[in-house]
Enzyme design. Sequence first.
Site, mmCIF file in Angstrom:
data_model
loop_
_atom_site.group_PDB
_atom_site.id
_atom_site.type_symbol
_atom_site.label_atom_id
_atom_site.label_comp_id
_atom_site.label_asym_id
_atom_site.label_seq_id
_atom_site.Cartn_x
_atom_site.Cartn_y
_atom_site.Cartn_z
ATOM 1 N N GLY A 112 0.817 -1.218 0.000
ATOM 2 C CA GLY A 112 0.000 0.000 0.000
ATOM 3 C C GLY A 112 0.843 1.256 0.000
ATOM 4 N N HIS B 1 4.344 1.990 -8.037
ATOM 5 C CA HIS B 1 3.297 0.955 -8.038
ATOM 6 C C HIS B 1 2.420 1.086 -9.284
ATOM 7 C CE1 HIS B 1 3.986 1.451 -3.524
ATOM 8 N NE2 HIS B 1 4.242 0.177 -3.703
ATOM 9 N N GLY C 66 8.929 -5.131 -8.659
ATOM 10 C CA GLY C 66 9.828 -4.049 -9.056
ATOM 11 C C GLY C 66 11.290 -4.409 -8.892
ATOM 12 N N GLN C 67 12.092 -3.935 -9.841
ATOM 13 C CA GLN C 67 13.550 -4.069 -9.769
ATOM 14 C C GLN C 67 14.108 -3.235 -8.595
ATOM 15 O OE1 GLN C 67 15.514 -6.039 -11.745
ATOM 16 N NE2 GLN C 67 17.260 -5.342 -10.518
HETATM 17 P P1 AMP Z 1 6.083 -2.227 -1.599
HETATM 18 O O1 AMP Z 1 4.690 -1.696 -1.522
HETATM 19 O O2 AMP Z 1 7.125 -1.240 -1.206
HETATM 20 O O3 AMP Z 1 6.229 -3.585 -0.946
HETATM 21 O O4 AMP Z 1 6.351 -2.474 -3.144
HETATM 22 C C1 AMP Z 1 5.472 -3.241 -3.930
HETATM 23 C C2 AMP Z 1 6.110 -3.476 -5.264
HETATM 24 O O5 AMP Z 1 6.374 -2.220 -5.895
HETATM 25 C C3 AMP Z 1 7.442 -4.216 -5.178
HETATM 26 O O6 AMP Z 1 7.525 -5.169 -6.232
HETATM 27 C C4 AMP Z 1 8.449 -3.101 -5.360
HETATM 28 O O7 AMP Z 1 9.674 -3.542 -5.905
HETATM 29 C C5 AMP Z 1 7.725 -2.179 -6.310
HETATM 30 N N1 AMP Z 1 8.246 -0.813 -6.220
HETATM 31 C C6 AMP Z 1 8.463 -0.081 -5.104
HETATM 32 N N2 AMP Z 1 9.023 1.109 -5.418
HETATM 33 C C7 AMP Z 1 9.180 1.124 -6.773
HETATM 34 C C8 AMP Z 1 9.712 2.057 -7.712
HETATM 35 N N3 AMP Z 1 10.218 3.231 -7.328
HETATM 36 N N4 AMP Z 1 9.704 1.722 -9.019
HETATM 37 C C9 AMP Z 1 9.202 0.518 -9.424
HETATM 38 N N5 AMP Z 1 8.679 -0.402 -8.589
HETATM 39 C C10 AMP Z 1 8.679 -0.113 -7.281
#
Ligand code: AMP
Length: 282
Positions: free
Chosen positions: A31, A37, A147-148
Amino acid sequence: MDVIVAGNREELGKAREAAGLGRYALVPTMGALHEGHRSLIRLAREQADQVVVSIFVNPLQFGPHEDFSRYPRTFEADLGVCAEEGVRVVFAPAVADMYLPDRQIAVSAGAMGSVVEGAFRPGHFDGVLTVVLKLFNLVQPDVAVFGQKDAQQLALVRRMVADLNLPIAIVGAPTVREADGLALSSRNRYLSSADRVTALNLSKALRAGAVQREPERIKDAARAVLETAARFDPPLLLDYLALVDPATFTEVTEDHRGEAILAVAAKVGTTRLIDNVVLTLG
Ligand code: AMP
């Protein structure tokens, strides 16, 4: 079309009935959705007929002194983002809907889960893989997008899919950044304006490393930027700078050829940030 919100397996089943047949893509998140995202959701829409976004702040992947309780929770705004991006189903379970009180079994991330980021966050990747496997079982997607930005997480999910024969295609998505280079993160909202100036040095260090050719030079160039930022106010407090093989996350040798990931993690003020860049050597 409205977004259908599901909180448990039964509601997910009904949501899938309402959404209809076709190829399903899952985008797992915690979230506090941002442009990063959104880019994952857009990529998911290209891969499938229906997109499911999960929103779950997973207690298993937070250490005892980490920010689980203060992690940003912005559910209504997140639903708005999902509606704008054409998401069909949001899966947002409560902790009690995900974990039985007497749960016993979890996924082990193995040796690859205890190096680099895993060395600073013991048990983190076990918690990540456990929740990802549960989300895969609950949502049963054909494809999942990660995400990378969380490069070691992406590599470990690929490893789990291979090692456990999961019938799911994994798609990696490039890191979305602010115009000045700062990688988008839900945790960026913790940064004061002074913190943000210091935090910019993570991406600056990666860029400085990326113009070099050999492993030692790459790390030296990045380290020079990080050392300067260690004298800023507030200081950049480095956890690690590593140049690793993208598939195994072991340090590359000086004669390494092909892809490598330059990864960095640091604390700025009360916020811990990670970033990385993929390089081609040789
Ligand atoms: P999180 O909500 O932080 O657990 O992230 C959810 C997904 O979004 C994960 O696969 C992350 O790698 C991806 N994500 C987070 N930040 C970025 C970003 N700046 N660019 C691309 N993908 C992202």
